[in-house]
Design a protein around this motif. Structure first.
Motif, PDB file in Angstrom:
ATOM      1  N   LYS A 111       7.772  -5.520 -18.321  1.00  0.00           N
ATOM      2  CA  LYS A 111       8.467  -6.634 -18.957  1.00  0.00           C
ATOM      3  C   LYS A 111       9.510  -7.278 -18.044  1.00  0.00           C
ATOM      4  O   LYS A 111       9.771  -8.465 -18.162  1.00  0.00           O
ATOM      5  N   LYS A 112      10.137  -6.492 -17.165  1.00  0.00           N
ATOM      6  CA  LYS A 112      11.230  -7.018 -16.358  1.00  0.00           C
ATOM      7  C   LYS A 112      10.817  -7.309 -14.917  1.00  0.00           C
ATOM      8  O   LYS A 112      11.384  -8.194 -14.289  1.00  0.00           O
ATOM      9  N   LYS A 113       9.881  -6.570 -14.390  1.00  0.00           N
ATOM     10  CA  LYS A 113       9.448  -6.719 -13.008  1.00  0.00           C
ATOM     11  C   LYS A 113       7.930  -6.905 -12.953  1.00  0.00           C
ATOM     12  O   LYS A 113       7.208  -6.546 -13.883  1.00  0.00           O
ATOM     13  N   GLN A 114       7.470  -7.453 -11.840  1.00  0.00           N
ATOM     14  CA  GLN A 114       6.045  -7.627 -11.615  1.00  0.00           C
ATOM     15  C   GLN A 114       5.722  -7.236 -10.180  1.00  0.00           C
ATOM     16  O   GLN A 114       6.533  -7.428  -9.267  1.00  0.00           O
ATOM     17  N   LEU A 115       4.515  -6.709  -9.996  1.00  0.00           N
ATOM     18  CA  LEU A 115       4.039  -6.346  -8.669  1.00  0.00           C
ATOM     19  C   LEU A 115       2.908  -7.286  -8.293  1.00  0.00           C
ATOM     20  O   LEU A 115       1.947  -7.450  -9.048  1.00  0.00           O
ATOM     21  N   CYS A 116       3.041  -7.939  -7.138  1.00  0.00           N
ATOM     22  CA  CYS A 116       1.995  -8.849  -6.671  1.00  0.00           C
ATOM     23  C   CYS A 116       1.533  -8.427  -5.280  1.00  0.00           C
ATOM     24  O   CYS A 116       2.254  -7.729  -4.552  1.00  0.00           O
ATOM     25  N   TYR A 117       0.341  -8.861  -4.938  1.00  0.00           N
ATOM     26  CA  TYR A 117      -0.265  -8.468  -3.657  1.00  0.00           C
ATOM     27  C   TYR A 117      -1.048  -9.650  -3.112  1.00  0.00           C
ATOM     28  O   TYR A 117      -1.422 -10.568  -3.834  1.00  0.00           O
ATOM     29  N   ARG A 118      -1.316  -9.609  -1.818  1.00  0.00           N
ATOM     30  CA  ARG A 118      -2.038 -10.695  -1.165  1.00  0.00           C
ATOM     31  C   ARG A 118      -3.291 -10.143  -0.504  1.00  0.00           C
ATOM     32  O   ARG A 118      -3.248  -9.138   0.209  1.00  0.00           O
ATOM     33  N   LEU A 119      -4.408 -10.816  -0.731  1.00  0.00           N
ATOM     34  CA  LEU A 119      -5.684 -10.464  -0.113  1.00  0.00           C
ATOM     35  C   LEU A 119      -5.989 -11.458   1.006  1.00  0.00           C
ATOM     36  O   LEU A 119      -5.792 -12.659   0.841  1.00  0.00           O
ATOM     37  N   VAL A 120      -6.482 -10.950   2.125  1.00  0.00           N
ATOM     38  CA  VAL A 120      -6.885 -11.805   3.235  1.00  0.00           C
ATOM     39  C   VAL A 120      -8.251 -11.352   3.743  1.00  0.00           C
ATOM     40  O   VAL A 120      -8.653 -10.198   3.553  1.00  0.00           O
ATOM     41  N   ASN A 121      -8.945 -12.267   4.381  1.00  0.00           N
ATOM     42  CA  ASN A 121     -10.234 -11.942   4.974  1.00  0.00           C
ATOM     43  C   ASN A 121     -10.015 -11.164   6.273  1.00  0.00           C
ATOM     44  O   ASN A 121      -9.080 -11.436   7.026  1.00  0.00           O
ATOM     45  N   LEU A 122     -10.895 -10.205   6.512  1.00  0.00           N
ATOM     46  CA  LEU A 122     -10.785  -9.405   7.724  1.00  0.00           C
ATOM     47  C   LEU A 122     -10.862 -10.259   8.987  1.00  0.00           C
ATOM     48  O   LEU A 122     -10.315  -9.891  10.030  1.00  0.00           O
ATOM     49  N   LYS A 123     -11.569 -11.402   8.891  1.00  0.00           N
ATOM     50  CA  LYS A 123     -11.696 -12.259  10.061  1.00  0.00           C
ATOM     51  C   LYS A 123     -10.358 -12.897  10.453  1.00  0.00           C
ATOM     52  O   LYS A 123     -10.196 -13.302  11.598  1.00  0.00           O
ATOM     53  N   ASN A 124      -9.430 -12.987   9.494  1.00  0.00           N
ATOM     54  CA  ASN A 124      -8.194 -13.728   9.719  1.00  0.00           C
ATOM     55  C   ASN A 124      -6.976 -12.837   9.905  1.00  0.00           C
ATOM     56  O   ASN A 124      -5.843 -13.320   9.840  1.00  0.00           O
ATOM     57  N   THR A 125      -7.171 -11.544  10.099  1.00  0.00           N
ATOM     58  CA  THR A 125      -6.021 -10.653  10.239  1.00  0.00           C
ATOM     59  C   THR A 125      -6.341  -9.534  11.216  1.00  0.00           C
ATOM     60  O   THR A 125      -7.511  -9.155  11.393  1.00  0.00           O
ATOM     61  N   LYS A 126      -5.312  -9.029  11.846  1.00  0.00           N
ATOM     62  CA  LYS A 126      -5.446  -7.882  12.734  1.00  0.00           C
ATOM     63  C   LYS A 126      -4.902  -6.609  12.107  1.00  0.00           C
ATOM     64  O   LYS A 126      -5.182  -5.513  12.596  1.00  0.00           O
ATOM     65  N   SER A 127      -4.105  -6.735  11.033  1.00  0.00           N
ATOM     66  CA  SER A 127      -3.515  -5.570  10.378  1.00  0.00           C
ATOM     67  C   SER A 127      -3.581  -5.755   8.873  1.00  0.00           C
ATOM     68  O   SER A 127      -3.642  -6.881   8.374  1.00  0.00           O
ATOM     69  N   ALA A 128      -3.564  -4.647   8.161  1.00  0.00           N
ATOM     70  CA  ALA A 128      -3.628  -4.668   6.698  1.00  0.00           C
ATOM     71  C   ALA A 128      -2.958  -3.415   6.162  1.00  0.00           C
ATOM     72  O   ALA A 128      -2.621  -2.486   6.911  1.00  0.00           O
ATOM     73  N   VAL A 129      -2.773  -3.366   4.845  1.00  0.00           N
ATOM     74  CA  VAL A 129      -2.160  -2.218   4.190  1.00  0.00           C
ATOM     75  C   VAL A 129      -3.131  -1.044   4.228  1.00  0.00           C
ATOM     76  O   VAL A 129      -4.291  -1.169   3.810  1.00  0.00           O
ATOM     77  N   THR A 130      -2.667   0.076   4.733  1.00  0.00           N
ATOM     78  CA  THR A 130      -3.500   1.285   4.782  1.00  0.00           C
ATOM     79  C   THR A 130      -3.001   2.377   3.839  1.00  0.00           C
ATOM     80  O   THR A 130      -3.735   3.339   3.583  1.00  0.00           O
ATOM     81  N   ASP A 131      -1.787   2.248   3.313  1.00  0.00           N
ATOM     82  CA  ASP A 131      -1.265   3.266   2.399  1.00  0.00           C
ATOM     83  C   ASP A 131      -0.127   2.661   1.579  1.00  0.00           C
ATOM     84  O   ASP A 131       0.591   1.773   2.054  1.00  0.00           O
ATOM     85  N   ILE A 132       0.028   3.132   0.339  1.00  0.00           N
ATOM     86  CA  ILE A 132       1.112   2.712  -0.556  1.00  0.00           C
ATOM     87  C   ILE A 132       1.766   3.969  -1.108  1.00  0.00           C
ATOM     88  O   ILE A 132       1.068   4.876  -1.593  1.00  0.00           O
ATOM     89  N   ILE A 133       3.088   4.027  -1.047  1.00  0.00           N
ATOM     90  CA  ILE A 133       3.823   5.192  -1.543  1.00  0.00           C
ATOM     91  C   ILE A 133       4.862   4.745  -2.555  1.00  0.00           C
ATOM     92  O   ILE A 133       5.263   3.574  -2.607  1.00  0.00           O
ATOM     93  N   ILE A 134       5.314   5.713  -3.361  1.00  0.00           N
ATOM     94  CA  ILE A 134       6.374   5.502  -4.344  1.00  0.00           C
ATOM     95  C   ILE A 134       7.463   6.537  -4.088  1.00  0.00           C
ATOM     96  O   ILE A 134       7.178   7.740  -4.021  1.00  0.00           O
ATOM     97  N   CYS A 135       8.684   6.075  -3.928  1.00  0.00           N
ATOM     98  CA  CYS A 135       9.818   6.962  -3.664  1.00  0.00           C
ATOM     99  C   CYS A 135      10.735   6.970  -4.890  1.00  0.00           C
ATOM    100  O   CYS A 135      11.086   5.919  -5.420  1.00  0.00           O
TER     101      CYS A 135
END
Length: 288
Positions: A111-135
């Motif tokens: 209700k108070k916060k939102q999580l958003c993410y961005r998708l890209v094509n592999l042809k247009n990037t050299k790096s991407a998210v490989t892991d997500i953690i919660i602290c």
């Protein structure tokens, strides 16, 4: 001994870093409902506690929220390149998608916060998210991670990695398999009127050259001025049934049944006789 070696191999394999890019993320209310091909982020990175992202309330406890990741499912050749926590009333930046509902119960995420993410094509990037953690206690990203934001008292961070190797493996041009050889033609059945086609690619049967060819139809007589429609419908073109031989299949003309083949006699009738025999007044239908 073999069982202990297998257990050791599985333990080592499970502890090896997985540097493949994250292709899709989702949210579930029940951790046991994690979709096939996904794995849940069930424990916090710093305290090894339950990584439940639910909102706390003094009046009522909300339902659980668990983040699930996949490195195999999702849009082909697309990967997650960035994560961001925003306020509920904020619009996500251009190119970002909101993770606003749970996939198993279709409930609103938060209700108070939102999580958003961005998708890209592999042809247009050299790096991407490989892991997500919660602290659960850290308020900044640990070494090697990027801070995405705080969500209901916990910190969400992600790790970036090189995806060129995975991109080259994924985008290899598939080899077109060779076509199987054409099947051998069936042996001739000895029918002189309908020969086999051998290696020809026609989808119809060809009459032997000695079979009498049909004569072209006579042109239609003209009773008035010739227009373009009559020119197109003149007798210079054959209809779909022209040239079709109306003969009995030779396999039915054997010595045993040749004398039994009879053709029905069609009795000629005038229009008055047809109306008399088959007239129907439709009285009942008009009354209803």
């Amino acid at each position: 001994m073999l069982n202990s070696l297998s257990a050791i191999r599985r333990s080592i394999h499970g502890n090896l870093p997985d540097d493949r890019p994250v292709k899709s993320i989702t949210l579930v209310e029940n951790i046991s409902n994690c979709p096939q091909g996904f794995y849940p982020v069930s424990r916090t990175y710093d305290q090894d506690q339950d990584a439940d992202l639910r909102e706390s309330s003094i009046f009522k406890s909300s339902s659980a929220r668990y983040l699930c990741l996949s490195k195999t499912e999702g849009l082909p050749n697309f990967v997650v390149s960035e994560l961001l926590v925003i306020n509920e009333k904020d619009f996500p930046p251009a190119g970002f998608s909101l993770l606003n509902r749970t996939s198993d119960s279709e409930q609103k995420a938060w209700k108070k916060k939102q999580l958003c993410y961005r998708l890209v094509n592999l042809k247009n990037t050299k790096s991407a998210v490989t892991d997500i953690i919660i602290c659960s206690r850290l308020k900044k990203a640990p070494e090697g991670f990027i801070f995405a934001g705080e969500l209901n008292g916990v910190t969400i961070c992600y790790k970036m990695g090189n995806v060129q190797d995975s991109h080259s493996n994924t985008c290899q041009t598939p080899q077109i398999p060779n076509r199987p050889p054409r099947p051998a033609p069936p042996p001739p059945v000895g029918n002189p009127t309908y020969p086999n086609l051998q290696e020809d690619d026609h989808d119809y049967e060809i009459l032997l050259p000695g079979y009498p060819q049909p004569r072209p139809p006579a042109p239609l007589p003209s009773t008035g001025p010739i227009n373009s429609t009559q020119t197109m419908n003149s007798g210079s073109s054959n209809t779909a049934m022209e040239g079709v031989p109306f003969i009995i299949n030779p396999k039915f003309l054997t010595s045993a049944n040749a004398s039994k083949v009879t053709l029905p006699v069609i009795k000629a009738r005038s229009m008055q006789q047809l109306l008399k025999d088959y007239s129907y007044p439709f009285t009942i239908e008009r009354q209803t």
